[in-house]
Motif scaffolding. Structure first.
Motif, PDB file in Angstrom:
ATOM      1  N   ALA A   1       4.380 -23.688  11.157  1.00  0.00           N
ATOM      2  CA  ALA A   1       4.085 -23.792  12.587  1.00  0.00           C
ATOM      3  C   ALA A   1       4.333 -22.476  13.300  1.00  0.00           C
ATOM      4  O   ALA A   1       3.612 -22.107  14.236  1.00  0.00           O
ATOM      5  CB  ALA A   1       4.922 -24.895  13.220  1.00  0.00           C
ATOM      6  N   ARG A   2       5.343 -21.734  12.852  1.00  0.00           N
ATOM      7  CA  ARG A   2       5.680 -20.473  13.507  1.00  0.00           C
ATOM      8  C   ARG A   2       4.624 -19.401  13.262  1.00  0.00           C
ATOM      9  O   ARG A   2       4.611 -18.379  13.945  1.00  0.00           O
ATOM     10  CB  ARG A   2       7.053 -20.002  13.016  1.00  0.00           C
ATOM     11  CG  ARG A   2       8.144 -21.047  13.239  1.00  0.00           C
ATOM     12  CD  ARG A   2       9.522 -20.508  12.961  1.00  0.00           C
ATOM     13  NE  ARG A   2      10.526 -21.567  12.903  1.00  0.00           N
ATOM     14  CZ  ARG A   2      10.989 -22.222  13.955  1.00  0.00           C
ATOM     15  NH1 ARG A   2      10.551 -21.925  15.162  1.00  0.00           N
ATOM     16  NH2 ARG A   2      11.901 -23.181  13.800  1.00  0.00           N
ATOM     17  N   MET A   3       3.738 -19.647  12.287  1.00  0.00           N
ATOM     18  CA  MET A   3       2.678 -18.675  11.980  1.00  0.00           C
ATOM     19  C   MET A   3       1.315 -19.106  12.522  1.00  0.00           C
ATOM     20  O   MET A   3       0.315 -18.442  12.270  1.00  0.00           O
ATOM     21  CB  MET A   3       2.583 -18.475  10.465  1.00  0.00           C
ATOM     22  CG  MET A   3       3.829 -17.854   9.849  1.00  0.00           C
ATOM     23  SD  MET A   3       3.608 -17.486   8.087  1.00  0.00           S
ATOM     24  CE  MET A   3       3.757 -19.128   7.375  1.00  0.00           C
ATOM     25  N   ILE A   4       1.270 -20.212  13.262  1.00  0.00           N
ATOM     26  CA  ILE A   4       0.007 -20.687  13.837  1.00  0.00           C
ATOM     27  C   ILE A   4      -0.037 -20.287  15.310  1.00  0.00           C
ATOM     28  O   ILE A   4       0.711 -20.834  16.135  1.00  0.00           O
ATOM     29  CB  ILE A   4      -0.127 -22.214  13.696  1.00  0.00           C
ATOM     30  CG1 ILE A   4      -0.099 -22.610  12.219  1.00  0.00           C
ATOM     31  CG2 ILE A   4      -1.417 -22.699  14.343  1.00  0.00           C
ATOM     32  CD1 ILE A   4      -0.109 -24.110  11.984  1.00  0.00           C
ATOM     33  N   PRO A   5      -0.877 -19.320  15.678  1.00  0.00           N
ATOM     34  CA  PRO A   5      -0.909 -18.840  17.065  1.00  0.00           C
ATOM     35  C   PRO A   5      -1.196 -19.938  18.083  1.00  0.00           C
ATOM     36  O   PRO A   5      -0.737 -19.863  19.232  1.00  0.00           O
ATOM     37  CB  PRO A   5      -2.028 -17.798  17.042  1.00  0.00           C
ATOM     38  CG  PRO A   5      -2.125 -17.357  15.615  1.00  0.00           C
ATOM     39  CD  PRO A   5      -1.792 -18.565  14.800  1.00  0.00           C
ATOM     40  N   ALA A   6      -1.946 -20.964  17.673  1.00  0.00           N
ATOM     41  CA  ALA A   6      -2.353 -22.002  18.623  1.00  0.00           C
ATOM     42  C   ALA A   6      -1.195 -22.906  19.049  1.00  0.00           C
ATOM     43  O   ALA A   6      -1.296 -23.616  20.051  1.00  0.00           O
ATOM     44  CB  ALA A   6      -3.466 -22.856  18.010  1.00  0.00           C
TER      45      ALA A   6
ATOM     46  N   LEU B   1      -4.083 -19.598   8.724  1.00  0.00           N
ATOM     47  CA  LEU B   1      -3.429 -20.310   9.818  1.00  0.00           C
ATOM     48  C   LEU B   1      -3.965 -19.876  11.180  1.00  0.00           C
ATOM     49  O   LEU B   1      -3.845 -20.607  12.163  1.00  0.00           O
ATOM     50  CB  LEU B   1      -1.913 -20.099   9.745  1.00  0.00           C
ATOM     51  CG  LEU B   1      -1.248 -20.578   8.439  1.00  0.00           C
ATOM     52  CD1 LEU B   1       0.240 -20.239   8.447  1.00  0.00           C
ATOM     53  CD2 LEU B   1      -1.445 -22.072   8.256  1.00  0.00           C
ATOM     54  N   ASN B   2      -4.546 -18.672  11.225  1.00  0.00           N
ATOM     55  CA  ASN B   2      -5.147 -18.209  12.484  1.00  0.00           C
ATOM     56  C   ASN B   2      -6.381 -19.030  12.854  1.00  0.00           C
ATOM     57  O   ASN B   2      -6.811 -19.014  14.008  1.00  0.00           O
ATOM     58  CB  ASN B   2      -5.539 -16.733  12.368  1.00  0.00           C
ATOM     59  CG  ASN B   2      -4.332 -15.832  12.199  1.00  0.00           C
ATOM     60  OD1 ASN B   2      -3.265 -16.105  12.748  1.00  0.00           O
ATOM     61  ND2 ASN B   2      -4.492 -14.758  11.442  1.00  0.00           N
ATOM     62  N   GLU B   3      -6.961 -19.717  11.882  1.00  0.00           N
ATOM     63  CA  GLU B   3      -8.182 -20.491  12.121  1.00  0.00           C
ATOM     64  C   GLU B   3      -7.886 -21.919  12.559  1.00  0.00           C
ATOM     65  O   GLU B   3      -8.796 -22.721  12.728  1.00  0.00           O
ATOM     66  CB  GLU B   3      -9.039 -20.516  10.851  1.00  0.00           C
ATOM     67  CG  GLU B   3      -9.466 -19.138  10.370  1.00  0.00           C
ATOM     68  CD  GLU B   3     -10.306 -19.227   9.112  1.00  0.00           C
ATOM     69  OE1 GLU B   3     -11.042 -20.220   8.955  1.00  0.00           O
ATOM     70  OE2 GLU B   3     -10.224 -18.301   8.289  1.00  0.00           O
TER      71      GLU B   3
ATOM     72  N   LEU C   1       0.565 -30.836  29.956  1.00  0.00           N
ATOM     73  CA  LEU C   1       0.238 -30.333  28.621  1.00  0.00           C
ATOM     74  C   LEU C   1      -0.592 -29.044  28.727  1.00  0.00           C
ATOM     75  O   LEU C   1      -0.378 -28.088  27.968  1.00  0.00           O
ATOM     76  CB  LEU C   1      -0.530 -31.396  27.828  1.00  0.00           C
ATOM     77  CG  LEU C   1       0.299 -32.568  27.293  1.00  0.00           C
ATOM     78  CD1 LEU C   1      -0.624 -33.656  26.740  1.00  0.00           C
ATOM     79  CD2 LEU C   1       1.264 -32.097  26.204  1.00  0.00           C
ATOM     80  N   ARG C   2      -1.502 -29.020  29.677  1.00  0.00           N
ATOM     81  CA  ARG C   2      -2.320 -27.813  29.872  1.00  0.00           C
ATOM     82  C   ARG C   2      -1.446 -26.622  30.234  1.00  0.00           C
ATOM     83  O   ARG C   2      -1.571 -25.540  29.656  1.00  0.00           O
ATOM     84  CB  ARG C   2      -3.369 -28.056  30.963  1.00  0.00           C
ATOM     85  CG  ARG C   2      -4.347 -26.888  31.131  1.00  0.00           C
ATOM     86  CD  ARG C   2      -5.151 -27.028  32.408  1.00  0.00           C
ATOM     87  NE  ARG C   2      -4.324 -26.846  33.593  1.00  0.00           N
ATOM     88  CZ  ARG C   2      -3.910 -25.668  34.057  1.00  0.00           C
ATOM     89  NH1 ARG C   2      -4.263 -24.539  33.431  1.00  0.00           N
ATOM     90  NH2 ARG C   2      -3.160 -25.598  35.132  1.00  0.00           N
ATOM     91  N   GLN C   3      -0.549 -26.834  31.183  1.00  0.00           N
ATOM     92  CA  GLN C   3       0.321 -25.753  31.609  1.00  0.00           C
ATOM     93  C   GLN C   3       1.273 -25.310  30.492  1.00  0.00           C
ATOM     94  O   GLN C   3       1.674 -24.146  30.428  1.00  0.00           O
ATOM     95  CB  GLN C   3       1.133 -26.192  32.835  1.00  0.00           C
ATOM     96  CG  GLN C   3       0.296 -26.415  34.090  1.00  0.00           C
ATOM     97  CD  GLN C   3       1.129 -26.885  35.268  1.00  0.00           C
ATOM     98  OE1 GLN C   3       2.355 -26.916  35.202  1.00  0.00           O
ATOM     99  NE2 GLN C   3       0.463 -27.257  36.361  1.00  0.00           N
ATOM    100  N   GLY C   4       1.613 -26.232  29.602  1.00  0.00           N
ATOM    101  CA  GLY C   4       2.533 -25.905  28.522  1.00  0.00           C
ATOM    102  C   GLY C   4       1.882 -25.187  27.351  1.00  0.00           C
ATOM    103  O   GLY C   4       2.575 -24.775  26.418  1.00  0.00           O
ATOM    104  N   GLY C   5       0.547 -25.067  27.348  1.00  0.00           N
ATOM    105  CA  GLY C   5      -0.130 -24.361  26.257  1.00  0.00           C
ATOM    106  C   GLY C   5      -0.978 -25.243  25.365  1.00  0.00           C
ATOM    107  O   GLY C   5      -1.407 -24.817  24.284  1.00  0.00           O
ATOM    108  N   PHE C   6      -1.228 -26.484  25.829  1.00  0.00           N
ATOM    109  CA  PHE C   6      -2.093 -27.408  25.089  1.00  0.00           C
ATOM    110  C   PHE C   6      -3.287 -27.788  25.979  1.00  0.00           C
ATOM    111  O   PHE C   6      -3.411 -28.931  26.427  1.00  0.00           O
ATOM    112  CB  PHE C   6      -1.319 -28.668  24.684  1.00  0.00           C
ATOM    113  CG  PHE C   6      -0.085 -28.387  23.865  1.00  0.00           C
ATOM    114  CD1 PHE C   6      -0.186 -28.059  22.521  1.00  0.00           C
ATOM    115  CD2 PHE C   6       1.176 -28.453  24.442  1.00  0.00           C
ATOM    116  CE1 PHE C   6       0.959 -27.803  21.761  1.00  0.00           C
ATOM    117  CE2 PHE C   6       2.317 -28.206  23.696  1.00  0.00           C
ATOM    118  CZ  PHE C   6       2.207 -27.875  22.344  1.00  0.00           C
ATOM    119  N   PRO C   7      -4.180 -26.837  26.255  1.00  0.00           N
ATOM    120  CA  PRO C   7      -5.246 -27.076  27.225  1.00  0.00           C
ATOM    121  C   PRO C   7      -6.337 -28.036  26.750  1.00  0.00           C
ATOM    122  O   PRO C   7      -7.038 -28.639  27.575  1.00  0.00           O
ATOM    123  CB  PRO C   7      -5.831 -25.674  27.453  1.00  0.00           C
ATOM    124  CG  PRO C   7      -5.560 -24.949  26.156  1.00  0.00           C
ATOM    125  CD  PRO C   7      -4.235 -25.476  25.690  1.00  0.00           C
TER     126      PRO C   7
END
Length: 563
Positions: free
Chosen positions: A159-164, A216-218, A240-246
């Motif tokens: 998870a720490r290597m997934i930018p999303a 993992l970038n994909e 969720l959007r504001q937290g980074g899950f748009p």
């Protein structure tokens, strides 16, 4: 998804099973077939839960699991239905269990489910890998695979290597449990035309590989549940959007009717999306507290999947079809199934050699789809019965391109195929005459060869009991019209092995001209090599072909009468 069926024990299938027809098997064969299918199901389970790999589609798995349960009802009715084993390697406990989502089969079931419910929302059912994200004091502390819904594998390091995936969160999300889907990001994926493209396998493979972190970038993340989060759905989506899950807010829609749900489902099926989907999820905004969530027990969320482009079919029998040139094709007769708006009962799989390589027998399960122009196509053999009862194919040495110009009992099928060919629009264009028509004519008139119908009188046609007077008159008129067809059309009717381009530019207008050509003469024409020239000379001088040419001359057909 597959685990729904596993965890609810296939209760929804029991009514279908009760009315299903049981196979006519001995107890020994029943045990043999059930043991074999059970091993196959276990292998699929291991791959899915331990490796994150779907060896078959969810629809195929569900149907084969249902088949096994049906056989249990048939041959062991007193035994409790066997539950699938969940081969998960996960040992980490989910803070909130994954409930899964049951599937509704059609719009009628959807309408029934939403009746009386309010505050409904629809989201795409993204085809990926289900996970739990755990945040404590603003930090991402765990990422767990779904596993069996209660326990999953630790994927936190990945998870720490997934930018999303956000690594830190603030506000109410700072201490939260989120459930969602890790998916393979796509650009303008159109589900209707591109299908599933093994998106779940791609995502699972990226999470399970030890090397190649670039994959993992994909990956992307779509949060579809925030247990014990805000009660108001609009507020929840915005946070969720504001937290980074748009994506959750961008792809969640409020609905009030089955028509709205159906419209969104159809729109997303055809529209370019940033992920692969396999249906839609319908959920109530109000959810019970997370401590009450149990695998397979969610009553507030349902899925309505897209129709599968592939269907599973049982092979009833294997049949051999002989074409006009003597080529043998293998056709599978299937128990009828529906794909889109087409009922499929047969699928052509090609040559005898291919059939033998595929090793298909009656009772096997095959996956079928529609190719271009709605033609049924065999995609895969999913499961083979233990007892391999296969028919004997026609003896190849009795079939040849020059055979069956004259009727013989052994070549009835090829003879009818030759008649169907010569009556087709591109040849003599005898309208309203099908293969079935030629079978009727052959049965009653005992046609000697492929051109015998030219000598049939109108009175003979009217005396055939299965043909009406009007139809007999139509056939008579059509037979007469063929006499006006040009010489080249009759060469096509013969099946002369001449490329179409050469036939159109052929300078000869008489059969006698063709008969006078030797191999060297044929090779002077463009596109005719030594092998083709040899075949042409052999064809034209074959005794039966020469006899038929004389018959056409006697019937006054243009190009066959000596000038």
């Amino acid at each position: 998804m597959r685990w729904i069926v596993k965890l609810i024990g296939l209760v929804g299938l029991l009514s279908v099973i009760a009315s299903a027809t049981c196979p006519a098997w001995s107890p020994v064969q029943a045990r043999q077939e059930m043991d074999k299918l059970n091993e196959k199901l276990k292998a699929w389970d291991r791959a899915y839960y331990q490796q994150g790999v779907s060896l078959v589609s969810d629809a195929t798995y569900d149907e084969m699991r249902s088949q096994f349960t049906q056989w249990q009802e048939c041959f062991n009715p007193a035994q409790e239905p066997q539950q699938p084993r969940l081969f998960t390697q996960g040992k980490a406990l989910h803070p909130v269990a994954h409930t899964g989502v049951k599937k509704l089969p059609d719009s009628v079931a959807v309408a029934q489910w939403i009746k009386g419910k309010t505050h409904l929302w629809v989201q795409p059912k993204i085809d990926g890998v289900a996970v739990t994200l755990v945040y404590q004091q603003g930090q991402l502390t765990q990422l767990l695979s779904r596993g069996d819904g209660e326990k999953g594998q630790e994927w936190t390091a990945k998870a720490r290597m997934i930018p999303a995936i956000p690594k830190t969160l603030a506000g109410p999300l700072a201490d939260s449990v989120l459930q969602g889907e890790i998916f393979w990001k796509r650009d303008n994926h159109v589900q209707k035309t591109l299908g599933g493209i093994n998106a779940r396998g791609k995502a699972a493979g990226a999470m399970m590989r030890q090397a190649d972190p670039a994959l993992l970038n994909e990956l992307g993340i779509f949060i579809w549940a925030w247990p014990d989060g805000p009660k108001d759905m609009s507020q929840k989506l915005e946070m969720l959007r504001q937290g980074g899950f748009p994506l959750t807010k961008s792809w969640s829609r409020p609905v009030t009717s089955v028509d709205e749900i159906a419209a969104l489902r159809e729109s997303w099926f055809r529209a370019p999306l940033p992920f692969v989907t396999d249906g839609v999820v319908i959920r109530e905004a109000m959810e019970p507290a997370g401590k009450y969530w149990r695998p397979g027990k969610a009553a507030w969320v349902m899925a309505w999947k897209y129709p599968s482009a592939q269907q599973l079919a049982e092979v009833k029998s294997v049949q051999f079809s002989v074409g006009r040139t003597g080529k043998v094709a293998v056709v599978l007769n299937l128990h009828p199934l529906q794909i889109d708006d087409k009922q499929v009962k047969r699928v052509n799989i090609g040559s005898v050699k291919k059939w033998q390589a595929l090793d298909i027998a009656a009772g096997d399960r095959v996956r079928v789809s529609l190719a271009g122009q709605g033609i049924p196509r065999l995609d895969e053999v999913v499961w083979r019965v233990s007892q391999r009862n296969k028919p004997q194919p026609p003896a190849i040495n009795t079939i040849a391109p020059l055979s069956c110009l004259y009727f013989e009992i052994w070549c009835r099928e090829q003879f009818i195929a030759r008649l169907a060919w010569l009556s087709s629009p591109q040849v003599l264009n005898i309208t309203g005459v099908s293969s079935r028509s030629w079978q009727q004519l052959q049965q009653h008139l005992k046609l000697k060869h492929i051109f015998s119908w030219l000598a049939v009188g109108e009175k003979e046609l009217t005396q055939i009991s299965v043909i009406s007077t009007a139809r007999a008159d139509h056939l008579w008129q059509q037979f007469l019209l063929t006499r006006q067809q040009p010489f080249r059309k009759w060469l096509l009717a013969f099946g002369l092995p001449l490329p179409k381009a050469v036939l159109h530019s052929l300078p000869d207008s008489q059969w006698s001209h063709l008969a006078a050509r030797d191999e060297a003469s044929w090779q002077k024409l463009p596109g005719i090599g030594a092998a083709r020239a040899k075949k042409l000379v052999a064809f034209i001088h074959h005794p039966q072909v020469a006899e038929l040419a004389n018959f056409l001359a006697q019937q006054g057909i243009q190009g066959f009468i000596d000038q």
